[in-house]
Each structure stands twice: as structure tokens, then as C-alpha cells.
Design an enzyme around this catalytic site. Structure first.
Site, PDB file in Angstrom:
ATOM      1  N   LYS A 191       0.766  -0.957  -0.136  1.00 15.84           N
ATOM      2  CA  LYS A 191      -0.030   0.091  -0.023  1.00 15.84           C
ATOM      3  C   LYS A 191       0.805   1.248  -0.011  1.00 15.84           C
ATOM      4  O   LYS A 191       1.562   1.580   1.101  1.00 15.84           O
ATOM      5  CB  LYS A 191      -0.984   0.140   1.101  1.00 15.84           C
ATOM      6  CG  LYS A 191      -1.852   1.035   1.009  1.00 15.84           C
ATOM      7  CD  LYS A 191      -2.608   1.667   2.289  1.00 15.84           C
ATOM      8  CE  LYS A 191      -1.801   2.711   2.753  1.00 15.84           C
ATOM      9  NZ  LYS A 191      -1.682   4.127   1.992  1.00 15.84           N
ATOM     10  N   GLU A 267       9.422   1.013  10.745  1.00 21.90           N
ATOM     11  CA  GLU A 267      10.713   2.020  10.484  1.00 21.90           C
ATOM     12  C   GLU A 267      10.053   3.395  10.612  1.00 21.90           C
ATOM     13  O   GLU A 267       9.210   3.617   9.584  1.00 21.90           O
ATOM     14  CB  GLU A 267      11.259   1.781   8.974  1.00 21.90           C
ATOM     15  CG  GLU A 267      11.874   0.571   8.671  1.00 21.90           C
ATOM     16  CD  GLU A 267      13.089   0.268   9.574  1.00 21.90           C
ATOM     17  OE1 GLU A 267      13.768   1.458   9.973  1.00 21.90           O
ATOM     18  OE2 GLU A 267      13.696  -0.744   9.567  1.00 21.90           O
ATOM     19  N   CYS A 302      13.908  10.545   6.302  1.00 21.25           N
ATOM     20  CA  CYS A 302      13.780  10.077   7.681  1.00 21.25           C
ATOM     21  C   CYS A 302      15.188  10.368   8.618  1.00 21.25           C
ATOM     22  O   CYS A 302      15.249  10.549   9.493  1.00 21.25           O
ATOM     23  CB  CYS A 302      13.445   8.743   7.645  1.00 21.25           C
ATOM     24  SG  CYS A 302      14.229   7.739   6.717  1.00 21.25           S
ATOM     25  N   GLU A 401      10.080  16.200  14.629  1.00 16.54           N
ATOM     26  CA  GLU A 401      10.526  15.910  13.297  1.00 16.54           C
ATOM     27  C   GLU A 401       9.658  16.591  12.418  1.00 16.54           C
ATOM     28  O   GLU A 401       8.600  16.793  12.208  1.00 16.54           O
ATOM     29  CB  GLU A 401      10.173  14.363  12.931  1.00 16.54           C
ATOM     30  CG  GLU A 401      10.728  14.197  11.502  1.00 16.54           C
ATOM     31  CD  GLU A 401      10.233  12.527  11.284  1.00 16.54           C
ATOM     32  OE1 GLU A 401       9.224  12.298  11.222  1.00 16.54           O
ATOM     33  OE2 GLU A 401      11.133  12.034  10.238  1.00 16.54           O
TER      34      GLU A 401
END
Ligand code: NAD
Length: 498
Positions: A191, A267, A302, A401
Site C-alpha cells: 500500500k 521504520e 527520515c 521531526e
């Protein structure tokens, strides 16, 4: 190829043909509901394509097809050398279509075409090829037990693996999951993010062409809270392998617990520190690397080096060198091969990043450059490269973040203080370290709580190296032979010889 000019790539974009329907059981099909969603080009704000919007009904079909294919053994029981051949064909097709894939990546999520050509498309091909190559070279074990028994430790595929991936490196993140999951004999349902579904659908076309059997690889474009959630809660999905935000990763672990305790590998996010010591050997290299570490891929990485933690003695010199380089990172049309920084993936992401910037300004953080939207006349979502200096560790721009081109700089006097600042985060994905002393390099890299430490570089790595995080950056590892462990169960078989 990237040397072609903007007009060339615009023409290529106009001529590009690509699938927009879901890929289930070897066929491109509409969503059961018939509903579609718009994929937007973030460089223009214009609709790029209408894409099948899959939900729980499509998940049912895909899981059933994946399970049937798995049980039939058409893939799971193939000799590894034959799976290898098919994956090599798949990888070759990715390579042959890398121009189209790179173009889709650039159009769909706003990254510069030069980067998509030089990194994303070839990296995806290499990942699939590497995992295929590996799979007929990994052996099982015989345990050292009594001579009165034969004790086998073998690996078996899990069954149906659902891979849910983000939009920042759509192809690469997909390949990190499907490479090892397919190589080990699983059926896979991918997905992609609703913000970047097109390259995954293109991959499906290539998988079919490569002879991956129907039902073994399925792609469901759709939203996270519908299609994604249905996959994560499904009782017949054996594993959910995810790359994305920590907030969603936590939900998926809960969904696993609420359903069938499916294997859940997450992750997740990062807020990676880049620590520059007083004895840094090459300040020019450190400066160029520090700006690339945060501005590459518009900061939507990331492992972005989003916190620069620098010794006071080299702070001013480093910052001066960095500011002299910022002009090389001004946003531009992603289809222009000279562009180094493209568009934010969508308006939501742009506004989110701008809100962090505005909040930091209001809290008195010292803005050195950028701090605002760029190219508004394009209709797209661009942000200028932004640096805040000497920022208080308590501010949100240091803690959270941002996932955009925003760097915060912190200053330290003693190395222990620098390490403490570096580790003062809920994340632990990556960390960088600049020093000319081998003892400092080894001791400090040990002290940094991160899955990857870059010494005198940023973003060094290879398919042969595991990738993943400590702390709330996740669990499990992508890449390297360790990734194969995620997609297999260990079986112990004790054969009595008496
Ligand atoms: P996101 O968490 O919003 O979405 C990731 C995927 O999860 C998408 O496909 C989305 O549709 C799906 N999703 C969202 N809600 C869901 C739900 N309730 N149930 C099931 N699926 C759901 O992340 P994003 O904005 O696409 O990507 C950015 C994030 O990804 C950043 O935090 C970044 O650090 C992280 N990331 C991590 C790595 C890594 O390897 N650690 C690599 C790239 C990106």
C-alpha cells in the site's frame, strides 16, 4: 540522461503513460466502490491522475488472492534459484524503465528529476536484484546437539505480508520491503502512500511482465485510515511491514495486538544529530555535507541531519561556510535537471513546515536564512532552505521531526555535552560525527544512540548494511541479509535418532 533540459522532461511528462488502477491477483482493476482520488503534482498544484481509492473491500480481495497464491506454492515453494531468476528479471525491467519511474517519482512527490534518476530508480532496481541474488545463498542450520538426534533450524516464509510505505522515497521504500519479502517466498500486498501512489502501480506492471505469479504481488492505492488500517487489522495478514511516522507506527503495533498478533516491523521517524567536534579535519567538507544532509529531498528524509550540534570553536566558521552554500539549494522546478531542491509533497506538508518555522520565529529563535514559502506563482508547494542558529534545546523545532528543509543549530563546549544534546531525543535513526581523532570517532559513535552513525560523512550506506532505528525510530531492519529475518519464521525440528 539528467543532462537533458527542462523542456525535454516536460515533453516526457506529457507523453508518459502509467497505470492508475489497483493491482489485484495479476490484473489492474477499479476499486470495488468505483471511487478514485486525485494525485496532485506538488510542483504545480494540478491534478496528475485519478487513482483507484481502495478500501476494506479491496483489501479482502487482495488478501484472499495473496493467501491463495501463497498456499498454492506457485511462488513460496519455488526453488530459491528460480525465485532469484524472476526477481532478477523484475530488477532488469525496473532498470529498463528507470526513466519513466524517475519521472513518475518527480511528478508525484516533487523530488528533483536528477535525484530520482541518479538515486531512486537505480536503488530500487539494485534492492530487488540484491535480495534475489541473496536468496539461493542463505543456508539454514543444524544445531550442535546430542548424536542421538538431528536438530534442524529452518526458515519458512510468513505467508501474506502487507507493506505500508511513505511518500518521501516511494520506490525505494517499497523495494526495501518487497525485495526481501518476495525473495523469502511470501505473497505481498503493497500500500503506497495516498500522496505518491503512481510508481508503485508502475512496479506492479513490471512485476507481471517479469513473471511474478498472479496474487503474489498486489498493489492497493488508498488512504491509511481505510486501506492501510484494514490491512493492519486483518486476521489473515501475517506481517505488517511499515515505513512512516512514529505516530502511525504506534497505531499499527496496536492493530497487530487487536487482531492476530501479526509480525509488526516499524521504520519510523527521526531527528538526527550531526555532531561537529573541535578537531574536525575538513570544515569545507563538513559544511557542504551538513547543508546536503538537511536540504536533499527538500528535507523530506527520515535520516535528514536536522540538528547540527557544533563545537563553539568552529561554530562561526562552519556557519559562514554553510551560508555561502545555501544558494545552491534554492527550490526550483523538479523537472529541471539543474534543480537541487524540489517541492514539498503537498500543501498540508508545506503548511505544517511553515507553522514550525513561524512558531520558532515567534519564540525568538535566530533565523539565518529562508523561513518562508518560495515560488508561490508556480501554484506548487516550495519552501526556502531555512536555518536557525543557537537554538534552545526546549523548542519544538529541536524536539519534533519537521520533515522539511529546516535546520536547527546547537552549540556545545565539552564533547560530553554535545553527545548529551545529540541523544536528547525520542528518536534514534541516524547520527553524524566529525572528528580527526580515531579514539573520539570510536568512543563517540558508540555513545550515540542511533541505528546508523556516519563518521566524517552523511548518508553513507549500501544494500549490504542494515538500516533502521533505536528508540522510537522503530524496530527491525531494512536492507542487508538481516532484512530477510523479518519475513521468515524460525522452525526448530528435532528428529529423534534412537
Ligand atoms: P505516515 O505515517 O503519515 O504514512 C505512512 C503510510 O502509512 C502511508 O502509506 C499512509 O497511508 C499509511 N497510514 C497512515 N495512517 C494509517 C493508519 N491509521 N493505518 C494504516 N496505515 C496508515 O508517514 P508519511 O508522512 O507518509 O512519511 C513521513 C514519515 O516517514 C516521517 O516520519 C519519516 O521519518 C518516516 N520515514 C521513515 C523511514 C525509515 O526508514 N525509518 C524512511 C522514510 C520515511
Amino acid at each position: 540522461m539528467a543532462q537533458q533540459d527542462l523542456a525535454y522532461w516536460q515533453q516526457q511528462a506529457r507523453e508518459l503513460e502509467f497505470p492508475t488502477k489497483a493491482f489485484i491477483n495479476g490484473a489492474f482493476v477499479d476499486a470495488q466502490s468505483g471511487i478514485t482520488f486525485s494525485s496532485i503534482n506538488p510542483a504545480t498544484g494540478q491534478v496528475l491522475a485519478e487513482v483507484a481509492e481502495c478500501d476494506a473491500a479491496d483489501v479482502e480481495l487482495a488478501v484472499s488472492a495473496a493467501r491463495t497464491a501463497y498456499q498454492s506454492g506457485v511462488w513460496s515453494n519455488l526453488p530459491p534459484a528460480e525465485r532469484k531468476q524472476k526477481l532478477q528479471s523484475f530488477a532488469q525491467l525496473i532498470e529498463q524503465h528507470q526513466t519513466q519511474l524517475a519521472l513518475l517519482e518527480s511528478l508525484d512527490m516533487g523530488k528533483p528529476i536528477g535525484d530520482a534518476l541518479s538515486y531512486d530508480a537505480p536503488a530500487a532496481a539494485r534492492c530487488v536484484a540484491w535480495n534475489g541474488e541473496a536468496i539461493d545463498k542463505v543456508y539454514d542450520e543444524v544445531a550442535p546437539v546430542t548424536s542421538e538426534a538431528l536438530a534442524l533450524v529452518t526458515r519458512e516464509a510468513l505467508g501474506v505480508v502487507a507493506a505500508i510505505v511513505p511518500w518521501n522515497f516511494p520506490l525505494v521504500m517499497a523495494s526495501w520491503k518487497i525485495g526481501p519479502a518476495l525473495a523469502t517466498g511470501n505473497s505481498v500486498i503493497l500500500k503506497p502512500s495516498e500522496k505518491s501512489p503512481l510508481s508503485a502501480l508502475y512496479l506492479a506492471q513490471l512485476a507481471k511482465q517479469a513473471g511474478i505469479p498472479d496474487g503474489v504481488f498486489n498493489v492497493l492505492p488508498g488512504y491509511g485510515h481505510t486501506a492501510g488500517q484494514a490491512l493492519a487489522l486483518h486476521m489473515d495478514v501475517d506481517c505488517i511491514t511499515f515505513t512512516g511516522s512514529t505516530a502511525v507506527g504506534k497505531k499499527l503495533v496496536e492493530f497487530s495486538g487487536q487482531s492476530n498478533l501479526k509480525r509488526a516491523f516499524m521504520e519510523c521517524g527521526g531527528k538526527s544529530p550531526n555532531l561537529v567536534c573541535a578537531d574536525v579535519a575538513d570544515l569545507d567538507k563538513a559544511a557542504a555535507t551538513a547543508v546536503a544532509a538537511i536540504f536533499y529531498n527538500q528535507g523530506e528524509v527520515c535520516t535528514a541531519g536536522s540538528r547540527l550540534i557544533v563545537h563553539r570553536s568552529v561554530h562561526k566558521a562552519l556557519v559562514d561556510k554553510m551560508l555561502a552554500l545555501v544558494d545552491n539549494w534554492q527550490p526550483g522546478n523538479p523537472l529541471d535537471p539543474n534543480t537541487s531542491m524540489g517541492a514539498m509533497v503537498d500543501e498540508v506538508q508545506m503548511q505544517r513546515v511553515l507553522a514550525f518555522i513561524d512558531q520558532a520565529k515567534a519564540q525568538g529563535a535566530k533565523l539565518l536564512c529562508g523561513g518562508e514559502q518560495a515560488l508561490p506563482e508556480s501554484g506548487g508547494y516550495f519552501i526556502k532552505p531555512t536555518i536557525f542558529d543557537d537554538v534552545d534545546a526546549k523548542l519544538d523545532i529541536v524536539k519534533q521531526e519537521i520533515f522539511g528543509p529546516v535546520l536547527v543549530i546547537q552549540v556545545f563546549d565539552e564533547l560530553e555535552q554535545g553527545i548529551a544534546l545529540a541523544n536528547d531525543t525520542e528518536y534514534g535513526l541516524a547520527a553524524g560525527l566529525w572528528t580527526s581523532d580515531i579514539n573520539t570517532a570510536v568512543r563517540t559513535s558508540r555513545a550515540l544512540r542511533a541505528g546508523t552513525v556516519f563518521v566524517n560523512n552523511w548518508d553513507g550506506g549500501d544494500m549490504t548494511m542494515p538500516f533502521g532505528g533505536f528508540k522510537q525510530s522503530g524496530n527491525g531492519r531494512d536492507k542487508s541479509l538481516h532484512a530477510l529475518e523479518k519475513y521468515t519464521e524460525l522452525k526448530s525440528t528435532w528428529i529423534d535418532l534412537t
